[in-house]
Design a protein around this motif. Structure first.
Motif, mmCIF file in Angstrom:
data_model
loop_
_atom_site.group_PDB
_atom_site.id
_atom_site.type_symbol
_atom_site.label_atom_id
_atom_site.label_comp_id
_atom_site.label_asym_id
_atom_site.label_seq_id
_atom_site.Cartn_x
_atom_site.Cartn_y
_atom_site.Cartn_z
ATOM 1 N N GLY A 196 24.859 49.887 7.023
ATOM 2 C CA GLY A 196 24.418 49.723 8.363
ATOM 3 C C GLY A 196 25.387 49.106 9.277
ATOM 4 O O GLY A 196 26.548 49.099 8.978
ATOM 5 N N GLY A 197 24.982 49.143 10.602
ATOM 6 C CA GLY A 197 25.903 48.844 11.536
ATOM 7 C C GLY A 197 26.287 47.357 11.553
ATOM 8 O O GLY A 197 25.788 46.448 10.811
ATOM 9 N N ALA A 198 27.117 46.997 12.490
ATOM 10 C CA ALA A 198 27.659 45.311 12.376
ATOM 11 C C ALA A 198 26.437 44.608 12.837
ATOM 12 O O ALA A 198 26.293 43.473 12.302
ATOM 13 C CB ALA A 198 28.984 45.312 13.211
ATOM 14 N N GLY A 199 25.665 44.992 13.518
ATOM 15 C CA GLY A 199 24.356 44.112 14.041
ATOM 16 C C GLY A 199 23.221 44.289 13.008
ATOM 17 O O GLY A 199 22.181 43.447 13.349
ATOM 18 N N GLY A 200 23.236 45.164 12.040
ATOM 19 C CA GLY A 200 22.335 44.901 11.111
ATOM 20 C C GLY A 200 22.316 43.806 9.948
ATOM 21 O O GLY A 200 23.105 43.304 9.752
ATOM 22 N N ARG A 201 20.861 43.434 9.674
ATOM 23 C CA ARG A 201 20.786 42.298 8.839
ATOM 24 C C ARG A 201 21.014 42.635 7.426
ATOM 25 O O ARG A 201 20.622 43.744 7.033
ATOM 26 C CB ARG A 201 19.495 41.783 8.831
ATOM 27 N N ARG A 202 21.851 42.099 6.778
ATOM 28 C CA ARG A 202 22.174 42.232 5.288
ATOM 29 C C ARG A 202 21.096 41.931 4.333
ATOM 30 O O ARG A 202 20.296 41.141 4.624
ATOM 31 C CB ARG A 202 23.567 41.490 4.749
ATOM 32 N N ARG A 203 21.084 42.516 3.241
ATOM 33 C CA ARG A 203 20.084 42.265 2.180
ATOM 34 C C ARG A 203 20.097 41.006 1.697
ATOM 35 O O ARG A 203 21.196 40.398 1.388
ATOM 36 C CB ARG A 203 20.103 43.171 1.112
ATOM 37 N N PRO A 204 18.982 40.279 1.424
ATOM 38 C CA PRO A 204 18.975 38.987 1.073
ATOM 39 C C PRO A 204 19.496 38.652 -0.400
ATOM 40 O O PRO A 204 19.513 39.409 -1.058
ATOM 41 C CB PRO A 204 17.489 38.337 1.047
ATOM 42 N N ARG A 205 20.447 37.659 -0.508
ATOM 43 C CA ARG A 205 21.116 37.421 -1.820
ATOM 44 C C ARG A 205 20.214 37.116 -2.750
ATOM 45 O O ARG A 205 19.362 36.270 -2.520
ATOM 46 C CB ARG A 205 22.270 36.447 -1.748
ATOM 47 N N ALA A 206 20.294 37.386 -4.017
ATOM 48 C CA ALA A 206 19.739 36.830 -5.002
ATOM 49 C C ALA A 206 20.114 35.280 -5.740
ATOM 50 O O ALA A 206 21.166 35.147 -5.112
ATOM 51 C CB ALA A 206 19.618 37.779 -6.263
ATOM 52 N N GLY A 207 19.069 34.635 -6.151
ATOM 53 C CA GLY A 207 19.459 33.408 -6.290
ATOM 54 C C GLY A 207 20.633 33.436 -7.556
ATOM 55 O O GLY A 207 20.703 34.528 -7.975
ATOM 56 N N ARG A 208 21.220 32.207 -7.674
ATOM 57 C CA ARG A 208 22.208 32.221 -8.872
ATOM 58 C C ARG A 208 21.703 32.322 -10.129
ATOM 59 O O ARG A 208 20.614 31.767 -10.442
ATOM 60 C CB ARG A 208 23.176 31.037 -8.631
ATOM 61 N N ASP A 209 22.476 32.707 -11.114
ATOM 62 C CA ASP A 209 21.991 32.770 -12.593
ATOM 63 C C ASP A 209 22.098 31.497 -13.234
ATOM 64 O O ASP A 209 23.063 30.673 -12.836
ATOM 65 C CB ASP A 209 22.960 33.841 -13.442
ATOM 66 N N LEU A 210 21.396 30.997 -13.810
ATOM 67 C CA LEU A 210 21.298 29.724 -14.845
ATOM 68 C C LEU A 210 21.681 30.124 -16.434
ATOM 69 O O LEU A 210 21.522 31.173 -16.695
ATOM 70 C CB LEU A 210 19.948 29.041 -14.539
ATOM 71 N N ARG A 211 22.132 29.023 -16.851
ATOM 72 C CA ARG A 211 22.346 29.252 -18.445
ATOM 73 C C ARG A 211 22.076 28.037 -19.092
ATOM 74 O O ARG A 211 21.981 26.895 -18.549
ATOM 75 C CB ARG A 211 24.072 29.347 -18.404
ATOM 76 N N THR A 212 21.745 28.297 -20.450
ATOM 77 C CA THR A 212 21.037 27.232 -21.483
ATOM 78 C C THR A 212 21.542 27.668 -22.727
ATOM 79 O O THR A 212 21.859 28.961 -22.901
ATOM 80 C CB THR A 212 19.740 27.016 -21.198
ATOM 81 N N ASP A 213 21.494 26.784 -23.846
ATOM 82 C CA ASP A 213 21.473 26.868 -24.919
ATOM 83 C C ASP A 213 20.425 26.866 -26.001
ATOM 84 O O ASP A 213 19.351 26.090 -25.652
ATOM 85 C CB ASP A 213 22.795 25.884 -25.668
#
Length: 383
Positions: free
Chosen positions: A116-133
């Motif tokens: 998109g053009g410079a004035g267009g809103r970018r797509r919202p970022r996804a949340g960060r990944d979490l990690r567990t054992d």
């Protein structure tokens, strides 16, 4: 000069899309900030993500290959908009640096490259990944299991419902961006007159300022909370493999999808079996007469007891295979094997009858008999 995206992923410029994705997964696993000990892991991980984003998009990769790394980065940095760039943002390269070969001119190309053009809103970022054992037993790895576990993760604040401010807070339009959530700056660069659009820092992209912040979440909109989840562990999973639960990671701060939850599986040591891939190993202790004459004995397997024939004349340390008695293959049919290693046990004490029998055995074999403490050590060494 910045590091080339192909070098970042360790692939050649003519690598296929599958090769690029495979290289990305390997690098991302190595440098993920949650698991890597590299002090520069976070920065390297960002480069890896950026390289994958460009090189797995056909249009972006085509533009990247044609422009070269530095020019592509410069263009993205300044957020080119063909309508504002004066027709030739590359300063005397003939208006279209691609010679019209891609069909729509510079404006169309940058729309394809940057979404998109410079004035267009970018797509919202996804949340960060979490990690567990998650630790499971060998039997659970054999059968497969549904396992419950608890983790702490950010969740939406109940007090403000994720808004970061009380419902009673007064709202005013952000004077910095005039409520748009973005600010645009026009700059004169060696590449021409360009404009750059960024998220407003004052209102953090909301376009609105509030008189109060939520006391519970301190304006973040999220609090850390313990949640209990359930995951299906497939039969045949190996120690160190990772399961992924879609959208069970951290929520997006921009209203996008949540990240993923990565579960690193550890399989506890087993009392009887050693695992090697899909195969299992078991040590079977037998007596000296059983080794000499042979015998049928009951031995454990991962899914029950079976009868096992010890051939006559079996030597200590000899290994025999039971086909299909190992672990199930995770992504295939059938099972691995069970390898049985025989260990002949030397008795530590004998009664008189046993002692006479062994003495007669040794005499029949032609050995000179001298009854002393080292006799049974010699028998042990012989077998």
């Amino acid at each position: 000069m910045s590091e080339d995206f192909y070098d970042v992923l360790g692939v050649s410029p003519d690598a296929s899309a599958d090769e690029i994705k495979k290289a990305y997964r390997k690098k991302a696993t190595e440098y993920h900030p949650d698991v890597s000990d590299d002090p520069d892991a976070e920065e390297k991980f960002k480069k890896i993500q950026k390289a994958k984003q460009v090189l797995t998009d056909e249009d972006k990769r085509s533009a990247y290959d044609r422009m070269g790394h530095d020019r592509f980065e410069e263009a993205e940095k300044h957020g080119f908009d063909a309508g504002q760039a004066g027709g030739d943002p590359f300063g005397g390269m003939g208006g279209d640096p691609f010679g019209g070969g891609m069909g729509g001119g510079l404006g169309d190309i940058f729309e394809q490259v940057f979404g998109g053009g410079a004035g267009g809103r970018r797509r919202p970022r996804a949340g960060r990944d979490l990690r567990t054992d998650l630790e499971i037993t060998l039997e659970e790895a054999f059968e497969g299991v549904e396992k419950q576990f608890s983790i702490e993760r950010p969740t939406e604040c109940d007090s403000c419902h994720g808004d970061g401010h009380p419902p009673s807070a007064d709202a005013t339009t952000c004077p910095e961006c005039q409520g748009r959530g973005q600010v645009t700056q026009v700059q004169q660069t060696p590449l021409g007159r360009v404009q750059q659009t960024t998220t407003c820092r004052r209102c953090e992209g909301e376009g609105t300022l509030y008189s109060e912040t939520c006391e519970d979440c301190r304006g973040e909109g999220y609090v850390r909370d313990e949640v209990t989840l359930s995951v299906d562990v497939p039969p045949g999973i190996r120690d160190g493999q990772t399961l992924r639960m879609e959208r069970e990671g951290a929520p997006s701060p921009e209203g996008g999808p949540s990240g993923n939850l990565l579960i690193d599986v550890t399989i506890a040591d087993h009392d009887a079996f050693e695992r090697d891939g899909d195969d299992l190993h078991f040590d079977l202790p037998i007596s000296f007469p059983q080794a000499v004459f042979g015998d049928s004995v009951s031995i454990p397997t991962i899914d029950g007891t079976v009868e096992f024939d010890v051939p006559s004349g079996t030597q200590s340390g000899e290994t025999m295979r039971l086909g299909g008695k190992g672990m199930p293959r995770l992504r295939g049919r059938g099972r691995g094997d069970l390898f049985v290693t025989v260990q002949v046990v030397t008795p530590e004490s004998l009664n008189d009858e046993q002692r006479d029998a062994l003495e007669a055995f040794a005499e029949a074999g032609g050995d000179e008999i001298e009854i002393k403490d080292g006799f049974f050590d010699r028998i042990k060494r012989a077998f």
